[in-house]
Scaffold this active site. Sequence first.
Site, PDB file in Angstrom:
ATOM      1  CG  HIS A 202       4.094   1.210  -3.559  1.00  9.47           C
ATOM      2  ND1 HIS A 202       3.631   2.050  -2.589  1.00  9.47           N
ATOM      3  CD2 HIS A 202       4.626   2.007  -4.512  1.00  9.47           C
ATOM      4  CE1 HIS A 202       3.897   3.303  -2.935  1.00  9.47           C
ATOM      5  NE2 HIS A 202       4.504   3.303  -4.096  1.00  9.47           N
ATOM      6  CB  CYS A 326       4.624  11.711  -2.311  1.00 14.63           C
ATOM      7  SG  CYS A 326       3.893  10.184  -2.860  1.00 14.63           S
TER       8      CYS A 326
END
Length: 391
Positions: A202, A326
């Site tokens: 991704h 993240c």
Amino acid sequence: MEKIRYFDHAATTATKEEVLKEMLPYFTLNYGNASSIYSIGRKSKKAVEESRHKVAYAIGTEAKEIYFTSCGSESDNLAIKGVAFANKEKGNHIITTKIEHPAVLHTCQHLEREGFRVTYLNVDNEGLINLKELEESITPQTILISVMFANNEIGTIQPIKEIGEIAKRYNIYFHTDAVQAIGNVRINVNELNIDLLSMSAHKFYGPKGMGALYVRSGVKFEKIQDGGHQERNMRAGTENVAGIVGLGKAIELAYENFDEYNKKLTDLRDYYFSQVEEKIPDIKINGHRTKRLPGNANISFEFIEGESLLLYLDARGICASSGSACTSGSLDPSHVLLAIGLPHEIAHGSLRVTFGDDNSKSDVDFLVETLVEIVEKLRHMSPLYEEKSEK
Ligand code: PLP
């Protein structure tokens, strides 16, 4: 509603139309299990193997050295735990850096709880490790060196070839988390002496939830997930055929247009840097000025809270990041920015902008104009800034 301008390609990218098109038949028509022997199963198996060749070709290796996983994080886990558990008779020491992604850092911390010893190397104020410190950290117990190819927050690219040479000289396995580098830096695992390499689809216009791990033939590693015999018995779980096809197509496309794409990103990034430097005072560019990912720009704006900046930008349709995607759920300053020596208050005011194929120069102009306006507004709300201006 303003037009969305997306500057967060290090967090994720949109799946390319061509990639999606190749994936779709594997959901509805060729949905066979790649381990089944009938025709639609064989078709799936063939698609998986073709994809494996594409991934191998991109990094200059052979298909038999590629294992498909569910994401970059899993690839990092499999590489580090897989090598650690399989080589614990030889030694229990691992060397990594303070600026790794949590997929590596938390894996190493987990191994420390299981009795392994981990050295976390420092970085200088541009984010580079010191090769002498690396070499001095090696002991007869060292079984693995894991150093990321390029940092996800500040974009600094490590001296991978030199690290590979040191690892080879001492007969230690070398893993690199190349999640941010694939598609942006040319990588030949043999020339760079890389033994294990993690990637994630991704980040280069492939689907989310799809990763791969390269493991050089002969490297002793073991699986970390029990189950079936998929991926030559190293990674259990029915193959995500559509995802694997998507990863293969995405990496193929990335290499077709490699130089042009990365030149575009470099130009946008340098234009952005020059515009911000010209128009906004009291800023600091983070990361190495030239040894950095083409599309990464990380800037600290003094007297500003990165989170407020992000909210104002969002209201103007601009997507960017104040730290690693993240970890940006937390308000702690980024471990990477602290490791390069930024004080907390400066680290808090940093903005990561990462360019991609959907950005243009006029998007950068809009971004800079908006930043000029918002930074001024936020600074006027800051008592510290007022104090500084009065001096
Ligand atoms: N490693 C790095 C350097 C990353 O930037 C990321 C994601 O941002 C990962 C690992 C994790 O990849 P994934 O999101 O596929 O689990």
